[in-house]
Write an enzyme that holds these catalytic residues in place. Sequence first.
Site, mmCIF file in Angstrom:
data_model
loop_
_atom_site.group_PDB
_atom_site.id
_atom_site.type_symbol
_atom_site.label_atom_id
_atom_site.label_comp_id
_atom_site.label_asym_id
_atom_site.label_seq_id
_atom_site.Cartn_x
_atom_site.Cartn_y
_atom_site.Cartn_z
ATOM 1 N N ASN A 23 42.186 53.819 3.656
ATOM 2 C CA ASN A 23 43.253 53.760 4.641
ATOM 3 C C ASN A 23 43.383 52.294 5.067
ATOM 4 O OD1 ASN A 23 44.717 53.705 7.071
ATOM 5 N ND2 ASN A 23 44.097 55.821 7.531
ATOM 6 N N CYS A 76 60.487 49.319 5.165
ATOM 7 C CA CYS A 76 61.592 50.032 4.511
ATOM 8 C C CYS A 76 62.175 51.094 5.446
ATOM 9 C CB CYS A 76 61.146 50.639 3.184
ATOM 10 S SG CYS A 76 59.780 51.789 3.339
#
Length: 393
Positions: free
Chosen positions: A275, A336
């Site tokens: 992670n 994004c």
Amino acid sequence: MLKAQDSRPHVTISARGEERVRHGHPWIYRADVVDVHANAGDIVEVIGPRRRAIGHAFFSDRSQIPIRMLTRGEAPADRSLIRTRLENALRYRESLALEATAYRLVHGEGDLLPSLVVDRYGDYLVLQALAQGTDRMLPDITNMLVELLSPAGVLARNDPKVRALEGLEQKVEVLYGTIPDSVVVREGPVEYDVDLRRGQKTGLFLDQRENREAAAGYAHGRLLDCFSYNGGFALRLARQCRDAEALDISADAVARIRENALRNGVPHLQAREVNVFDELRRLEKMGARYDTIVLDPPAFAKNKASIPNALAGYKEINLRAMRLLSPGGYLVTCSCSYNVSEDMFAEMIHQASEDSHTPVTIVEKRMQGRDHPVLVGVPETYYLKCFVLRRVE
Ligand code: SAH
């Protein structure tokens, strides 16, 4: 004036809807639809409150966006209009002479073909029909593309969640020819092995191609590519970096990075299944230093309500990356999320620089590649931001 006959599908919209179209936006929301004489997926005549002909559009009977404009005024929208727009879109991509065998051929609204995506992966095409209108026309659109491009196979990646909002089934199906389990494509000097059926989006993150190339102009020393997927940035940059590490939380993605590293002759590229939030903290504690860092996370802000949390997430990874950067090092940082505007993104970078006590300069402000055109007046078509920052000291 309008000559609409009641037999032809038509929809009446409000004055506010008409105003929106006048400003160039192709979407009319449900609240601005006054009266409907149409079925799911029809091409409809759009009529204003004073019975003026506004244009023609795709109609959806389930969506929050029932109207997506195709033409303005009296100009009809039919099969031949769609074909002309497809031809234009293809001609534009050809004119770009891209150094790649995988790129976007049709970018929905950006090519005046609302809710249609067509990506090319070598001899294969991958399509997405994201609204009822394009879904109904998919057999026609497939035939046109086969005629124009003679692909070996056409795959519909109709599994995005937005299809459910349109009342459409989520499915992946071969529409023409055959689709192999893996397809090899090239992007500049990098070769990828792509799984078109199961890969994210339509297989690759094609929108970052030009940003990877730009990043290669700065990359040096020790590289850390965060949120690497199948190694997009890392594979392009590793050849000019002494050390290279790529991080992703997905085991599949990490396996592909390793295969791709060997295929591309960069065996020093190390991939780790972690992670990124935890790993950046751990690296900081260890006192690690990098000369080039890439942050290309998934969209943290999927809607307006999640903007504050998304900004907190972006700031967290950006400030940690800034602390890990050597003086003179580069941070290529992306978002994004359409909902995070360029201004919000720039402000987040300012705060991350302030909180991490790291002076950085903005070397370049970039966006999605030119094969994903942004239509002026339609902010939804501008979603990808990519800043190249340099740590000054
Ligand atoms: N940089 C890639 C595209 C990245 S897409 C390219 O150029 O092609 C985002 C990636 O982030 C996905 O592969 C997803 O598995 C990964 N991801 C999402 N959350 C993550 C997390 N918390 N830690 C690490 N990887 C994560």
